[in-house]
Design an enzyme around this catalytic site. Sequence first.
Site, PDB file in Angstrom:
ATOM      1  N   LYS A  33      -7.812  -8.474  26.634  1.00  0.00           N
ATOM      2  CA  LYS A  33      -6.709  -7.729  26.614  1.00  0.00           C
ATOM      3  C   LYS A  33      -6.953  -6.474  25.923  1.00  0.00           C
ATOM      4  O   LYS A  33      -6.393  -5.327  26.463  1.00  0.00           O
ATOM      5  CB  LYS A  33      -5.564  -8.586  25.569  1.00  0.00           C
ATOM      6  CG  LYS A  33      -4.373  -7.823  25.129  1.00  0.00           C
ATOM      7  CD  LYS A  33      -3.526  -8.262  24.216  1.00  0.00           C
ATOM      8  CE  LYS A  33      -3.692  -8.522  22.826  1.00  0.00           C
ATOM      9  NZ  LYS A  33      -3.613  -7.090  22.066  1.00  0.00           N
ATOM     10  N   ASN A  34      -7.709  -6.345  24.862  1.00  0.00           N
ATOM     11  CA  ASN A  34      -7.949  -5.119  24.162  1.00  0.00           C
ATOM     12  C   ASN A  34      -8.650  -4.229  24.816  1.00  0.00           C
ATOM     13  O   ASN A  34      -9.054  -2.953  24.494  1.00  0.00           O
ATOM     14  CB  ASN A  34      -8.526  -5.639  22.467  1.00  0.00           C
ATOM     15  CG  ASN A  34      -7.305  -6.099  21.858  1.00  0.00           C
ATOM     16  OD1 ASN A  34      -6.384  -6.069  22.301  1.00  0.00           O
ATOM     17  ND2 ASN A  34      -7.753  -6.438  20.641  1.00  0.00           N
ATOM     18  N   CYS A 128       4.767  -3.031  12.362  1.00  0.00           N
ATOM     19  CA  CYS A 128       4.782  -4.111  13.264  1.00  0.00           C
ATOM     20  C   CYS A 128       4.510  -5.557  12.279  1.00  0.00           C
ATOM     21  O   CYS A 128       4.358  -5.155  11.065  1.00  0.00           O
ATOM     22  CB  CYS A 128       3.632  -4.077  14.259  1.00  0.00           C
ATOM     23  SG  CYS A 128       1.773  -4.592  13.611  1.00  0.00           S
ATOM     24  N   ARG A 133       1.568   0.109  11.290  1.00  0.00           N
ATOM     25  CA  ARG A 133       0.698   0.526  12.264  1.00  0.00           C
ATOM     26  C   ARG A 133       0.535   2.040  12.412  1.00  0.00           C
ATOM     27  O   ARG A 133       1.335   2.571  13.409  1.00  0.00           O
ATOM     28  CB  ARG A 133       1.388   0.106  13.956  1.00  0.00           C
ATOM     29  CG  ARG A 133       0.432  -0.136  14.749  1.00  0.00           C
ATOM     30  CD  ARG A 133      -0.015  -1.862  14.831  1.00  0.00           C
ATOM     31  NE  ARG A 133      -0.939  -2.181  15.822  1.00  0.00           N
ATOM     32  CZ  ARG A 133      -1.487  -3.613  16.012  1.00  0.00           C
ATOM     33  NH1 ARG A 133      -0.722  -4.465  15.412  1.00  0.00           N
ATOM     34  NH2 ARG A 133      -2.430  -3.611  16.820  1.00  0.00           N
ATOM     35  N   ASP A 320      -8.565 -10.671  14.242  1.00  0.00           N
ATOM     36  CA  ASP A 320      -7.763 -11.606  15.204  1.00  0.00           C
ATOM     37  C   ASP A 320      -7.957 -13.039  15.152  1.00  0.00           C
ATOM     38  O   ASP A 320      -7.113 -13.718  15.791  1.00  0.00           O
ATOM     39  CB  ASP A 320      -7.879 -10.951  16.742  1.00  0.00           C
ATOM     40  CG  ASP A 320      -7.082  -9.536  16.796  1.00  0.00           C
ATOM     41  OD1 ASP A 320      -6.712  -9.149  15.816  1.00  0.00           O
ATOM     42  OD2 ASP A 320      -6.886  -9.134  18.051  1.00  0.00           O
ATOM     43  N   ARG A 412       1.942 -12.628  25.121  1.00  0.00           N
ATOM     44  CA  ARG A 412       1.417 -11.299  25.200  1.00  0.00           C
ATOM     45  C   ARG A 412      -0.284 -11.322  25.300  1.00  0.00           C
ATOM     46  O   ARG A 412      -0.730 -10.522  25.584  1.00  0.00           O
ATOM     47  CB  ARG A 412       1.942 -10.661  23.821  1.00  0.00           C
ATOM     48  CG  ARG A 412       3.272 -10.157  23.843  1.00  0.00           C
ATOM     49  CD  ARG A 412       3.332  -9.320  22.503  1.00  0.00           C
ATOM     50  NE  ARG A 412       2.566  -8.299  22.588  1.00  0.00           N
ATOM     51  CZ  ARG A 412       2.374  -7.765  21.199  1.00  0.00           C
ATOM     52  NH1 ARG A 412       3.011  -8.019  20.228  1.00  0.00           N
ATOM     53  NH2 ARG A 412       1.438  -6.820  21.069  1.00  0.00           N
TER      54      ARG A 412
HETATM   55  C1  UD1 Z   1      -6.713  -3.139  17.555  1.00  0.00           C
HETATM   56  C2  UD1 Z   1      -6.324  -4.481  18.557  1.00  0.00           C
HETATM   57  C3  UD1 Z   1      -5.929  -5.675  17.649  1.00  0.00           C
HETATM   58  C4  UD1 Z   1      -6.883  -5.724  16.458  1.00  0.00           C
HETATM   59  C5  UD1 Z   1      -7.353  -4.259  15.513  1.00  0.00           C
HETATM   60  C6  UD1 Z   1      -8.408  -4.360  14.760  1.00  0.00           C
HETATM   61  C7  UD1 Z   1      -5.878  -3.589  20.768  1.00  0.00           C
HETATM   62  C8  UD1 Z   1      -4.789  -3.286  21.643  1.00  0.00           C
HETATM   63  N1  UD1 Z   1      -5.351  -4.086  19.477  1.00  0.00           N
HETATM   64  O1  UD1 Z   1      -5.505  -2.652  17.075  1.00  0.00           O
HETATM   65  O2  UD1 Z   1      -5.984  -6.874  18.335  1.00  0.00           O
HETATM   66  O3  UD1 Z   1      -6.514  -6.471  15.437  1.00  0.00           O
HETATM   67  O4  UD1 Z   1      -7.702  -3.166  16.740  1.00  0.00           O
HETATM   68  O5  UD1 Z   1      -9.606  -4.937  15.322  1.00  0.00           O
HETATM   69  O6  UD1 Z   1      -6.897  -3.187  20.852  1.00  0.00           O
HETATM   70  N2  UD1 Z   1      -4.783   2.773  10.897  1.00  0.00           N
HETATM   71  C9  UD1 Z   1      -4.569   4.001  10.226  1.00  0.00           C
HETATM   72  N3  UD1 Z   1      -4.398   5.099  10.741  1.00  0.00           N
HETATM   73  C10 UD1 Z   1      -4.372   5.157  12.105  1.00  0.00           C
HETATM   74  C11 UD1 Z   1      -4.828   4.124  12.830  1.00  0.00           C
HETATM   75  C12 UD1 Z   1      -5.073   2.734  12.112  1.00  0.00           C
HETATM   76  O7  UD1 Z   1      -4.228   3.957   8.940  1.00  0.00           O
HETATM   77  O8  UD1 Z   1      -4.366   6.321  12.547  1.00  0.00           O
HETATM   78  C13 UD1 Z   1      -4.975   1.506  10.076  1.00  0.00           C
HETATM   79  C14 UD1 Z   1      -3.974   0.316  10.741  1.00  0.00           C
HETATM   80  O9  UD1 Z   1      -2.682   0.782  10.041  1.00  0.00           O
HETATM   81  C15 UD1 Z   1      -4.421  -0.903  10.423  1.00  0.00           C
HETATM   82  C16 UD1 Z   1      -6.016  -0.675  10.758  1.00  0.00           C
HETATM   83  O10 UD1 Z   1      -6.242   0.810  10.458  1.00  0.00           O
HETATM   84  O11 UD1 Z   1      -4.324  -1.190   9.047  1.00  0.00           O
HETATM   85  C17 UD1 Z   1      -6.809  -0.738  11.904  1.00  0.00           C
HETATM   86  O12 UD1 Z   1      -6.072  -0.494  13.011  1.00  0.00           O
HETATM   87  P1  UD1 Z   1      -6.849  -0.150  14.408  1.00  0.00           P
HETATM   88  O13 UD1 Z   1      -8.199  -0.473  14.399  1.00  0.00           O
HETATM   89  O14 UD1 Z   1      -6.154   1.232  14.816  1.00  0.00           O
HETATM   90  O15 UD1 Z   1      -6.014  -1.105  15.268  1.00  0.00           O
HETATM   91  P2  UD1 Z   1      -5.374  -1.113  16.600  1.00  0.00           P
HETATM   92  O16 UD1 Z   1      -5.795  -0.169  17.635  1.00  0.00           O
HETATM   93  O17 UD1 Z   1      -3.791  -1.042  16.387  1.00  0.00           O
END
Ligand code: UD1
Length: 438
Positions: A33-34, A128, A133, A320, A412
Amino acid sequence: MAALYNNGLNGNPHFLVEGGRPLRGVFKVPGAKNAALPIIAGTILAPGRLTLGRVPDISDVRVMLELLNHMGAEIELDDNGILSIDTTALKSVPAPYSLVKKLNASFDITGALVARFGEAMVPMPGGCVIGTRAVDQHLMGFRLLGCDVRSEPGGFVAVKASGLVGNRIRFAKTSVGATKNVMMAACMARGRTVLENVAREPEVVDLANFLAACGASINGQGSSRIEISGVRGMSGAGVRYNIISDRLVAGTYLLAAAITRGEITATGVEPEHLKAFIRKLRKTGQDLTVGEDFIHLRGVSPILSAGAVIAEPYPAFPTDLQPPMVAYLSLAQGVSYVKEKIFDMRFNYVDDLRRMGANIEVDSNTAVVRGVERLMGAPIDAPDIRAGAALVLAALAAEGTSQVHGLHFIDRGYEKMEERLSALGASIRRVAGDADRH
Ligand code: UD1
C-alpha cells in the site's frame, strides 16, 4: 473503473471470529500500500499510458484512483492487480473533500501536481487517530524549491511556483511522506536537489525506482541522502513497473500464524525488508525459515517474551507492526516492553485488548505487556488500519467469539482479510448490521 471496494453488505458490517484455530497454508503477499499510493501519485509526473503490476486491492488505492480519475486520468484496473493508467489529460483541479477525507495519503499528490502544473490546491490533512499528521516538513521542502505556500479558506493549502529550482534541503525530522512528496516535486526542478535526513523505507526506494523508470534522475534512495538532477520532462509511455510486496501485510499474517500456533509460508516477500521484525520474532522462540522470496513460520508454544521492542524509522522495527506485535506478545510468557517512537497515539487499541483479558499498561510511549494464558472473545472496535489488524489477531487466538467492528479501516490496508484468513483455516466471516454490538 471499478467502484470502491464493495463487500456486498449493507449497514455496518463486522467480522465474526471464532477463535482458537491454527492458521495453516500458503499466503501470497500482495503489493505494498505505502508504495502503491505514492507511485500512483507519481504517475501525474509521467504522461503517457503506463502499466503497474501488483497493485493491491484495498480501498485506499481505489480512493486514490478515483481522485486521479476525477482530475482527468484514464484508468483501468483488472482483477489481477494490473493497472493501466494515463495521466496525459489530467488537470490540477482541487480534489473533492469527500474523497480526500477518506485518504491521509492524498496530500502526497501535492509535489507531483506542483512539478507538472506549477500549482496545487489540496486540503491540509487534519489530525488522525494515531496522532497528529503534521506536514511542516513537506511545506518547508516545497518552499526551498521555490514554491509559495499559503493557507486558503476551507482548510486548503495552495502551493504555487513559477519554475521550481533545485536546492539543498535538510529535513528536521525524518518523514516518509515528506521525503516522497518533496522528491516528486524536485524531479523536474532546474538543477540539482539534495535531500538530507530522508526516510530510508523500502517504499521510498520503490517510488524513486519508479520515477527513474519514467525518466527522473535520482540517486541515493535507501540511504539518508537522496540526490536528484532535474530533468526537462518525464514520460510514462510504455513503462511497466511492479510494485514491491507489502512487508507490513506479510508481518501481520506471520504474526497471525504465530499467535494461533499455526504454520504458514508467506510467499512473494522481500525478507530483507523485514529483518528487524524477523529478529524479534525469533527472539520470541518462533521457528522461521527465510528463503530468497519466502518466509516460513512454524508456530511454537510457549511464546517467549520479546524483551524490548522499539518502533522507529526503517530499518528498525516498523511502527505499523507495533499493534499486531503487542497483540501477539499479550500471550507470551513474561514481560515485554514495546516503545513507540513515531506516532503519539498508537496504543489506541490497548483498551480493547484489555477487555479480552490482556494485561497491558501504557506509560506515555511504552506499553508494558505482561503475558497472560488466554484471551477471551469480545466485541471490539478497530480504531485504525494496523490497530484493526491487532484486534483481528487477538480474536483469532481468543477463546470464544469476537465481533470486530470498524472494518472500513481494515479494508483500507488489507485485501479481503476475511477471505485470506478463511483460506488459511480461520473461522472468520463478514456479517451485516450492528446486532451483536454491546
Ligand atoms: C507513512 C506510512 C505509514 C507509516 C509511517 C511511518 C504511507 C501512506 N503511510 O506515513 O503507514 O506508519 O509512514 O513509517 O506511506 N511529521 C512531522 N512533520 C512532517 C511530516 C511528519 O512532524 O512534515 C511527523 C508525523 O506527525 C509523525 C512522524 O513524523 O509523527 C512520521 O510521519 P511520516 O513518516 O511522514 O509518516 P506518513 O508518511 O504519514
